[in-house]
Motif scaffolding. Structure first.
Motif, mmCIF file in Angstrom:
data_model
loop_
_atom_site.group_PDB
_atom_site.id
_atom_site.type_symbol
_atom_site.label_atom_id
_atom_site.label_comp_id
_atom_site.label_asym_id
_atom_site.label_seq_id
_atom_site.Cartn_x
_atom_site.Cartn_y
_atom_site.Cartn_z
ATOM 1 N N ARG A 89 29.547 -9.916 9.227
ATOM 2 C CA ARG A 89 29.091 -8.714 8.816
ATOM 3 C C ARG A 89 28.603 -7.937 9.816
ATOM 4 O O ARG A 89 29.050 -6.605 9.755
ATOM 5 N N GLU A 93 30.493 -3.759 10.402
ATOM 6 C CA GLU A 93 29.616 -2.626 10.448
ATOM 7 C C GLU A 93 29.956 -2.050 12.018
ATOM 8 O O GLU A 93 29.600 -0.987 11.770
ATOM 9 N N GLU A 114 28.617 -7.239 0.790
ATOM 10 C CA GLU A 114 28.112 -5.961 0.095
ATOM 11 C C GLU A 114 27.070 -5.148 0.959
ATOM 12 O O GLU A 114 26.554 -5.537 1.936
ATOM 13 N N GLN A 115 26.890 -4.001 0.128
ATOM 14 C CA GLN A 115 25.858 -2.915 0.804
ATOM 15 C C GLN A 115 26.016 -2.735 2.395
ATOM 16 O O GLN A 115 25.478 -2.748 3.220
ATOM 17 N N MET A 116 27.432 -2.014 2.689
ATOM 18 C CA MET A 116 28.043 -1.777 3.748
ATOM 19 C C MET A 116 28.454 -0.457 3.601
ATOM 20 O O MET A 116 29.026 -0.079 2.514
ATOM 21 N N ASP A 117 28.493 0.355 4.579
ATOM 22 C CA ASP A 117 29.410 1.398 4.618
ATOM 23 C C ASP A 117 30.947 1.354 4.787
ATOM 24 O O ASP A 117 31.625 1.849 5.812
#
Length: 279
Positions: A89, A93, A114-117
């Motif tokens: 992760r 990022e 999940e929930q990354m740019d």
């Protein structure tokens, strides 16, 4: 020379006050905690040793902590948890913000991506990067048509679980490392985010240095694990002494062949060996 057999961890902690310990196969088997191992790590910490649990789990560190708690492994047994999923992760990022990714793996690994740019796509050949946390089904060959074009286009595959197999409740299951091997064989580039590759050891060194307030040498560290190709090979690469736990992923092979052929096969020799981790 024969690998010395240890009766317990206690004889080494004064020389190695920084321990990197594998989880699956050493601390638990996915269903039950190994209480002597938990006791050994807890005693070591009470004696001033810093313990980093280092896992090739493709999941996030908080998920592994929750699993440990559910199995009865308390936080007195370790200082931190480092997982290849968390490292994956961080790599996404840092290097792939705003780009497209394809996730190869089961639903239970979704928290890693999940929930990354980033933008998720439905097909590997549409992605800038592939994130392999596991298999979809048990057939490695079935995954190759999904990845063939991406490999041809040299899309990087981040392997969030370099293990080839894992032992769960006495049964062996294939992991993402087996798919990554095949992807490399097809010409696709693979970034390995777990043992024996460097990232988890760099993360451990950083944690130990912050914890101790100084740089920590390889000679002060000790690696405990049950995988010759991962834990023990990684220890050798880093110049760190290691203990091979025999009642783990190689247990059936040890009974059938003995340790010498397996060490030769994996080109990995531990400094010590124990049947189970205990104090």
């Amino acid at each position: 020379m024969p690998v010395p057999v240890l009766s317990g961890l206690s004889s080494l902690v004064s020389r190695h006050p920084f321990i990197l310990c594998d989880i699956w196969g050493v601390v638990h088997d996915g269903a039950c905690a190994f209480l002597p191992a938990v006791d050994a790590l807890s005693r070591a910490r009470r004696g001033g040793v810093s313990v980093a649990l280092v896992s090739n789990s493709p999941r996030r560190a908080f998920q592994v902590r929750e699993q440990l708690q559910a199995l009865g492994v308390g936080e007195d047994a370790y200082d931190t948890v480092i997982t290849s999923g968390e490292l994956t992760r961080s790599h996404l990022e840092r290097d792939f913000q705003g780009q497209k990714f394809y996730h190869l793996g089961p639903q239970e690994d979704r928290a890693t991506v999940e929930q990354m740019d980033l933008f998720e796509v439905d097909h590997a050949d549409e992605a800038d990067v592939i994130v392999a946390t596991g298999l979809v089904g048990r057939d490695v060959d079935a995954h190759m048509p999904l990845l063939a074009k991406a490999a041809q286009n040299r899309r990087p595959l981040l392997c969030a679980n370099p293990d080839r197999v894992v032992r769960h409740e006495g049964k062996m299951f294939i992991c993402a490392g087996a798919v990554a091997d095949r992807y490399e064989a097809m010409g696709g580039p693979v970034v390995w985010l777990g043992k024996p590759a460097p990232p988890p050891y760099a993360a451990s060194r950083h944690f130990f240095a912050e914890h101790a307030g100084r740089e920590v040498s390889a000679s002060e560290q000790l690696i405990i694990g049950d995988g010759l190709a991962t834990d023990i090979a990684g220890a050798a690469r880093e110049g760190i002494a290691s203990i091979l736990i025999e009642h783990g992923v190689h247990h059936a092979d040890f009974l059938a062949q003995g340790i010498e052929p397996l060490m030769k096969q994996h080109r990995a020799v531990p400094a010590y060996r124990m049947e189970f981790l205990q104090w």
